[in-house]
Write an enzyme that holds these catalytic residues in place. Structure first.
Site, PDB file in Angstrom:
ATOM      1  CG  ASP A  69      18.495  16.574 -59.738  1.00  0.00           C
ATOM      2  OD1 ASP A  69      18.771  17.765 -59.494  1.00  0.00           O
ATOM      3  OD2 ASP A  69      17.904  15.838 -58.932  1.00  0.00           O
ATOM      4  CG  ASP A 111      16.672  20.248 -53.281  1.00  0.00           C
ATOM      5  OD1 ASP A 111      15.719  20.105 -54.066  1.00  0.00           O
ATOM      6  OD2 ASP A 111      17.781  19.723 -53.456  1.00  0.00           O
TER       7      ASP A 111
END
Length: 724
Positions: free
Chosen positions: A541, A471
């Protein structure tokens, strides 16, 4: 008499042709043709030794040599400061202060990389300075793609050459009008298609985010000649930049209606001081071309990616269960093992432990304010360690993966207290936090060593970890380095990304059996520069299936389904069937609390997993994508994947709003073969509203599938099988 006149005319035309040819030969020292599939780049070395572009596009189009030297605006890599008045591709200040550059042809060579790949290297030099540019054009014949980049070096005495602009490529296009499609958006609205007609002047699409390519647009675009881009007709170019940092895509239509397309690193705040003898390499840009619309350009990118661009393209992407939506950072071993049991029961192949497994004491990772940088396993949450969890997963015959964010640090961490000078920030400014964290300065050798240790010391002692989610949850807002000297602060965002690629490459080579997903605040690293080290990426997301339809539609223009992680979640509180059907069109996964799901919901998820593994995964991962009905033009989105041997196909239908599209015309089938159609992934007890039929491929493509869907949130998955 007529015969004499005819003969006379032929002689005149022949004479004129010979004169034109002679005139052309007097201005052209050499012609260089570079062909990749149906895309051809034609260059000419003029009598003035400059490198001009004569054509870029249709390989079948005959290119005529000019009888006079082209204008300076037709240089292939136009330099700044010595006659070119359009946007320049190369701008440098030499060691004596001269701000102009001239580039003359020195020579070129063709290299055979493989049976399918050839590379041409064209060497240019400033006649007044020891300043050199080598242009690289790599051709992938079977895919019809060109990869273009250049290198810059110098041997000038007296110091450093300053580079201000260094485009990776700057081809010239010629049509009556141009239509540009970009893939923009913002957080949770990524890869939104926006198309416009280009007028005279410059249109710039860019990113200034530093350590990830995008939050507001991906570094890819489509250009259509003479009308808006169509799926199956018209001349279309598609291009994508292989760079994970700040980029600039510039489109300049000049007064002669030529379109110059400059792509590369964003030059803003990025001047580079090049040492004598050193080489500056630009990131590559990928180009492809079609005379049959943008659908074909997508399939070309997907074929190329499977062959050359992504790790283990032939390997099945595992059906994974992620715990983030179920637990966030609040979990313990018992809760996780309970989720392992749920994963096994529905048939998932891997459990991915997300954020929150590390940090101790006052820096325990119980929220996003603490612990980043302290990658020791949490003794409070996981006293038996990661290997214990991996073994527990293995007992249930599922793999075990883990989340990492090695580039970041929280101020509330032991690492930050020890090394506050390791972060990227500006001197004499109050540090700006993003998601309560800062970015470690990867130009610093100690940070490079530290980040490798984070990866190595997490994975090597725990060989049961078979998957990593990498990430990057913030971008650069204060591009300053306490490590780089004052005159090289503008190197930061360039050197960072080359160091990042070296780290990613070391990870991929050091742990070849560990699969990996790119994630960066959602879609921050959807670029082929990063993807060469990874198997898939997280496109957003936003996992609301209604939003994901368009997000996955957008990124699918350049990236194959095997790279697009698509998960079933509760976001948006949509029908579970819609969430499953949307996720089934990508690299399928699940991100919800199975222990809180009803028995009916678990059964529905299990059926989706079974269907994906047994029927759909091979088609979705390796089939050819055909976009059938656009959600930008209709209340329905429809797409299909067709097996390369044409023996089977799957069709996805998603009703994005109320409305009716009465029939969906299929594509990519064998016209004279016969196919059966049936609906799959029906809820238990439901009866299909689609008629199970047998037709020829031609009939399915010309007459289409009768579509009963008309209410928002309805969806269907259809399976076609060749039966003769």
């Amino acid at each position: 008499m007529k015969n004499r006149i005819g003969i006379f005319c032929m002689l005149v035309f022949a004479l004129l042709g010979a004169q034109a040819q002679q005139a052309a030969s007097s201005v052209a020292k050499q012609v260089i043709e570079i062909v990749s599939g149906n895309l051809k780049l034609t260059l000419m070395v003029g009598s003035d030794n400059r490198l001009y572009q004569l054509g870029f596009g249709d390989a079948e189009k005959k290119i005529l040599l000019p009888s006079v030297l082209p204008s300076r605006e037709q240089e292939f890599l136009p330099p700044y400061g010595n006659g070119v008045i359009t946007e320049s591709a190369i701008q440098a200040t030499h060691t004596d202060g001269n701000t102009s550059t001239e580039l003359h042809y020195v020579g070129h060579e063709e290299q055979s990389v493989s049976a399918d790949v050839r590379q041409t290297v064209i060497s240019l030099r400033d006649p007044a300075y020891n300043f050199f540019v080598d242009v690289y054009v790599k051709c992938y014949q079977s895919a019809g793609l060109m990869e273009i980049w250049n290198t810059i070096r110098h041997d000038e005495r007296g110091g450093k050459v300053v580079l201000y602009r260094y485009a990776s490529a700057s081809p010239l296009l010629k049509a009556s009008s141009y239509w540009l499609t970009q893939f923009n958006g913002k957080y949770k609205r990524e890869a939104t298609l926006e198309e416009e007609r280009l007028g005279e002047g410059i249109k710039i699409l860019d990113s200034k985010l530093g350590v990830r390519a995008n939050q507001f647009r991906i570094p890819s675009f489509i250009l259509s000649y003479n009308h808006a881009a169509k799926e199956n007709e018209g001349e279309v170019f598609a291009a994508s930049l292989k760079w994970a940092g700040s980029f600039q895509l510039a489109f300049e239509v000049d007064w002669n209606k030529n379109l110059r397309v400059l792509t590369g690193i964003n030059p803003i705040g990025s001047q580079y001081y090049l040492e004598r003898g050193a080489t500056f390499t630009t990131p590559a840009v990928l180009w492809t071309y079609s005379k049959k619309g943008k659908g074909e350009t997508s399939r070309k990118f997907h074929r190329w990616a499977a062959e050359y661009a992504i790790r283990d393209a032939e390997k099945d992407r595992p059906v994974l269960l992620n715990n983030w939506e179920a637990t966030h950072c609040d979990f313990d071993e018992k809760r996780l093992i309970g989720l392992f049991d749920g994963a096994r029961q529905i048939g998932a192949e891997l459990f991915l432990l997300d954020d929150g497994w590390f940090g101790n004491g006052e820096f325990s990772r119980d929220d996003d304010k603490h612990g980043l940088g302290d990658w020791q396993v949490s003794a409070k949450k996981l006293p038996k360690g990661l290997s214990y969890l991996a073994k527990q997963a293995s007992k249930r015959k599922i793999g075990f993966g883990i989340w990492l964010e090695p580039e970041m640090v929280n101020p509330k961490s032991e690492l930050y207290n020890l090394h506050p000078d390791w972060i990227i920030t500006q001197q004499k400014r109050e540090p700006i936090l993003g998601r309560h964290q800062e970015i470690l300065d990867l130009t610093r050798p100690e940070v490079q060593h530290y980040e490798w240790q984070v990866i190595d010391q997490t994975l090597r002692p725990n060989p049961g970890i078979s998957y990593v989610k990498w990430d990057c949850n913030r971008y650069v807002t204060q591009p300053g380095s306490a490590y780089l000297p004052a005159q090289e602060q503008s190197h930061l965002l360039i050197d960072y990304n080359w160091a990042l690629y070296r780290l990613m490459d070391r990870f991929a080579k050091g742990f070849p059996d560990v699969m990996a997903m790119l994630c960066a605040g959602g879609s921050g690293r959807i670029d082929y520069g990063s993807l060469q080290y990874f198997h898939s990426f997280w496109p957003s997301d936003n996992t609301d299936p209604l939003s994901r339809i368009k997000i996955q539609w957008g990124v699918g223009h350049f990236f194959p389904a095997s790279t697009i992680s698509a998960h079933v979640t509760r976001m948006g509180k949509r029908h579970l069937k819609l969430a499953i059907d949307v996720a089934l069109s990508g690299a399928f996964g699940i991100d919800l609390a199975l222990d809180k799901a009803t028995p009916e919901e678990r059964a529905q998820l299990a059926e989706g997993v079974r269907l994906y593994k047994e029927n759909l995964r091979k088609l979705v991962m390796h089939g050819e994508l055909y976009r059938l009905v656009s959600p930008y033009e209709h209340p329905l989105a429809a797409l299909s994947y067709v097996a390369k041997d044409k023996t089977e196909a799957v069709v996805y239908l998603y009703q994005t709003m109320d409305g009716k599209v009465s029939s969906v015309h299929l594509d990519g089938l064998e016209a004279d073969r016969t196919y059966s159609l049936r609906e799959i992934n029906l809820p238990e007890g439901a009866v299909s509203r689609f008629t199970s039929e047998i037709r020829t491929g031609k009939e399915w493509m010309e007459k289409g599938v009768a579509n009963p869907l008309e209410k928002q949130f309805e969806s269907a998955v259809l399976e076609l099988k060749m039966i003769d």
